[in-house]
Write a protein that holds these residues in place. Structure first.
Motif, mmCIF file in Angstrom:
data_model
loop_
_atom_site.group_PDB
_atom_site.id
_atom_site.type_symbol
_atom_site.label_atom_id
_atom_site.label_comp_id
_atom_site.label_asym_id
_atom_site.label_seq_id
_atom_site.Cartn_x
_atom_site.Cartn_y
_atom_site.Cartn_z
ATOM 1 N N TYR A 8 0.832 -1.214 0.000
ATOM 2 C CA TYR A 8 0.000 0.000 0.000
ATOM 3 C C TYR A 8 0.865 1.261 0.000
ATOM 4 C CZ TYR A 8 -4.043 -2.913 0.999
ATOM 5 O OH TYR A 8 -5.042 -3.842 0.907
ATOM 6 N N ILE A 9 1.880 1.272 0.861
ATOM 7 C CA ILE A 9 2.719 2.480 1.006
ATOM 8 C C ILE A 9 3.403 2.831 -0.321
ATOM 9 C CG2 ILE A 9 4.780 3.434 2.144
ATOM 10 C CD1 ILE A 9 3.929 1.975 4.690
ATOM 11 N N ASP A 10 3.901 1.824 -1.020
ATOM 12 C CA ASP A 10 4.576 2.073 -2.305
ATOM 13 C C ASP A 10 3.631 2.678 -3.336
ATOM 14 O OD1 ASP A 10 6.917 1.165 -1.307
ATOM 15 O OD2 ASP A 10 6.937 -0.753 -2.391
ATOM 16 N N GLU A 11 2.341 2.419 -3.174
ATOM 17 C CA GLU A 11 1.356 2.963 -4.106
ATOM 18 C C GLU A 11 0.764 4.282 -3.624
ATOM 19 O OE1 GLU A 11 0.453 1.996 -7.168
ATOM 20 O OE2 GLU A 11 2.188 0.682 -6.922
ATOM 21 N N GLY A 12 1.231 4.751 -2.479
ATOM 22 C CA GLY A 12 0.713 6.005 -1.922
ATOM 23 C C GLY A 12 -0.687 5.852 -1.354
ATOM 24 N N GLN A 13 -1.116 4.602 -1.137
ATOM 25 C CA GLN A 13 -2.479 4.352 -0.638
ATOM 26 C C GLN A 13 -2.476 4.077 0.860
ATOM 27 O OE1 GLN A 13 -5.071 4.795 -2.745
ATOM 28 N NE2 GLN A 13 -3.474 5.324 -4.227
ATOM 29 N N LEU A 14 -3.651 4.196 1.468
ATOM 30 C CA LEU A 14 -3.765 3.920 2.901
ATOM 31 C C LEU A 14 -3.916 2.425 3.151
ATOM 32 C CD1 LEU A 14 -6.230 6.711 4.095
ATOM 33 C CD2 LEU A 14 -3.728 6.751 4.067
ATOM 34 N N ILE A 15 -3.359 1.982 4.260
ATOM 35 C CA ILE A 15 -3.582 0.612 4.725
ATOM 36 C C ILE A 15 -5.073 0.533 5.092
ATOM 37 C CG2 ILE A 15 -3.238 -0.746 6.872
ATOM 38 C CD1 ILE A 15 -0.471 0.912 4.841
ATOM 39 N N PRO A 16 -5.779 -0.561 4.735
ATOM 40 C CA PRO A 16 -7.227 -0.621 5.018
ATOM 41 C C PRO A 16 -7.542 -0.347 6.497
ATOM 42 C CG PRO A 16 -6.547 -2.474 3.667
ATOM 43 C CD PRO A 16 -5.298 -1.759 4.052
ATOM 44 N N ASP A 17 -8.666 0.344 6.707
ATOM 45 C CA ASP A 17 -9.028 0.785 8.059
ATOM 46 C C ASP A 17 -9.006 -0.342 9.096
ATOM 47 O OD1 ASP A 17 -9.329 3.473 7.531
ATOM 48 O OD2 ASP A 17 -11.432 3.268 6.947
ATOM 49 N N GLU A 18 -9.632 -1.463 8.730
ATOM 50 C CA GLU A 18 -9.788 -2.531 9.723
ATOM 51 C C GLU A 18 -8.428 -2.987 10.257
ATOM 52 O OE1 GLU A 18 -11.933 -6.832 9.957
ATOM 53 O OE2 GLU A 18 -12.322 -5.609 8.191
ATOM 54 N N LEU A 19 -7.485 -3.163 9.322
ATOM 55 C CA LEU A 19 -6.146 -3.613 9.697
ATOM 56 C C LEU A 19 -5.419 -2.529 10.495
ATOM 57 C CD1 LEU A 19 -3.823 -5.626 9.499
ATOM 58 C CD2 LEU A 19 -3.295 -4.723 7.222
ATOM 59 N N MET A 20 -5.545 -1.284 10.028
ATOM 60 C CA MET A 20 -4.841 -0.179 10.688
ATOM 61 C C MET A 20 -5.345 0.019 12.127
ATOM 62 S SD MET A 20 -2.433 1.732 9.606
ATOM 63 C CE MET A 20 -1.609 2.021 11.143
ATOM 64 N N ILE A 21 -6.651 -0.150 12.313
ATOM 65 C CA ILE A 21 -7.247 0.043 13.639
ATOM 66 C C ILE A 21 -6.771 -1.066 14.587
ATOM 67 C CG2 ILE A 21 -9.472 -0.015 14.897
ATOM 68 C CD1 ILE A 21 -10.627 1.389 12.254
ATOM 69 N N GLU A 22 -6.692 -2.277 14.038
ATOM 70 C CA GLU A 22 -6.191 -3.412 14.828
ATOM 71 C C GLU A 22 -4.737 -3.146 15.270
ATOM 72 O OE1 GLU A 22 -5.509 -7.801 13.502
ATOM 73 O OE2 GLU A 22 -7.472 -7.118 12.798
ATOM 74 N N ILE A 23 -3.939 -2.619 14.348
ATOM 75 C CA ILE A 23 -2.529 -2.327 14.657
ATOM 76 C C ILE A 23 -2.460 -1.265 15.764
ATOM 77 C CG2 ILE A 23 -0.365 -1.347 13.750
ATOM 78 C CD1 ILE A 23 -1.233 -2.438 10.957
ATOM 79 N N LEU A 24 -3.289 -0.229 15.636
ATOM 80 C CA LEU A 24 -3.236 0.844 16.631
ATOM 81 C C LEU A 24 -3.664 0.349 18.008
ATOM 82 C CD1 LEU A 24 -2.688 4.008 16.836
ATOM 83 C CD2 LEU A 24 -5.135 4.081 17.260
ATOM 84 N N ASP A 25 -4.709 -0.472 18.027
ATOM 85 C CA ASP A 25 -5.204 -1.024 19.293
ATOM 86 C C ASP A 25 -4.061 -1.779 19.984
ATOM 87 O OD1 ASP A 25 -6.880 -1.773 21.317
ATOM 88 O OD2 ASP A 25 -8.049 -3.219 20.157
ATOM 89 N N ASP A 26 -3.352 -2.562 19.188
ATOM 90 C CA ASP A 26 -2.247 -3.358 19.708
ATOM 91 C C ASP A 26 -1.114 -2.465 20.234
ATOM 92 O OD1 ASP A 26 -0.812 -5.892 19.920
ATOM 93 O OD2 ASP A 26 0.465 -5.048 18.338
ATOM 94 N N VAL A 27 -0.774 -1.418 19.490
ATOM 95 C CA VAL A 27 0.301 -0.515 19.922
ATOM 96 C C VAL A 27 -0.106 0.195 21.219
ATOM 97 C CG1 VAL A 27 1.651 1.550 19.314
ATOM 98 C CG2 VAL A 27 1.180 -0.156 17.586
#
Ligand code: AMP
Length: 189
Positions: free
Chosen positions: A52-71
């Motif tokens: 995603y990052i190489d394409e300038g796109q956002l990581i999908p919300d569901e995955l990103m939210i899971e990552i943040l919860d974990d952090v």
């Protein structure tokens, strides 16, 4: 004190976060740094993030939210406050952030938006690309990231404006001048 630092790519979020950590003793969570860490360590998540990052796109919300919860769970449990740098970037992420804070008995103090004209953002990112070799700081990806910012992240200004949390800050001038405006906005809230 939990603060969101918003702004387009290249707006100075990372630089100003460092100063905020120093002044207010906040814990820094940069979702971009978390993802780049996974890419560097070649984890499974890193592989997904890179696509995603190489394409300038956002990581999908569901995955990103899971990552943040974990952090949050691992790093911020006993911290007096967090500075969120690069999260939320979409309305669903903003809604998730409220619930993630609420379930920990915390709330958002302020959302600071660094406002920088687009031509300055492009110039800063091209310079950073030359200096650091950051892969997504190239002309093609920069264009995509700016479009994503306008389409998906800028609506957050209105979202947080309605909640009286949003404070716009002029993100041009010296690092010290910008930092003084941010500090003032935080302390006035
Ligand atoms: P940054 O370092 O904040 O500019 O983030 C670099 C890249 O990581 C972004 O262009 C996105 O691809 C990804 N990223 C960082 N934070 C988020 C987020 N909150 N949601 C989705 N993607 C993100």
């Amino acid at each position: 004190m939990n603060i969101v630092l918003m702004g387009g790519p290249g707006s100075g979020k990372g630089t100003q976060s460092e100063k905020l950590i120093e002044k207010y003793g906040l814990h820094h969570i940069s979702t971009g740094d978390v993802l780049r860490g996974h890419i560097k360590n070649e984890t499974e998540l890193g592989k997904i993030a890179k696509s995603y990052i190489d394409e300038g796109q956002l990581i999908p919300d569901e995955l990103m939210i899971e990552i943040l919860d974990d952090v949050l769970e691992r790093e911020a449990k006993d911290k007096p406050g967090v500075i969120f740098d690069g999260f939320p970037r979409t309305i669903p992420q903003a809604e998730a952030l409220s619930s993630l804070l609420e379930k920990r008995g915390k709330e958002l103090h302020a959302v600071i938006g660094l406002e920088v004209p687009e031509e300055v953002l492009v110039e800063r990112m091209l310079n950073r690309g030359k200096q650091t070799g950051r892969a997504d700081d190239n002309e093609d990806t920069i264009k995509k990231r700016l479009k994503v910012y306008h389409d998906q992240t800028e609506p957050l200004k209105e979202h947080y404006g309605k909640k009286n949390k949003y404070r716009a800050i002029k993100g041009t001038g010296s690092i010290e001048e910008i930092f003084a405006s941010i500090s003032k906005a935080i302390e006035e809230k």
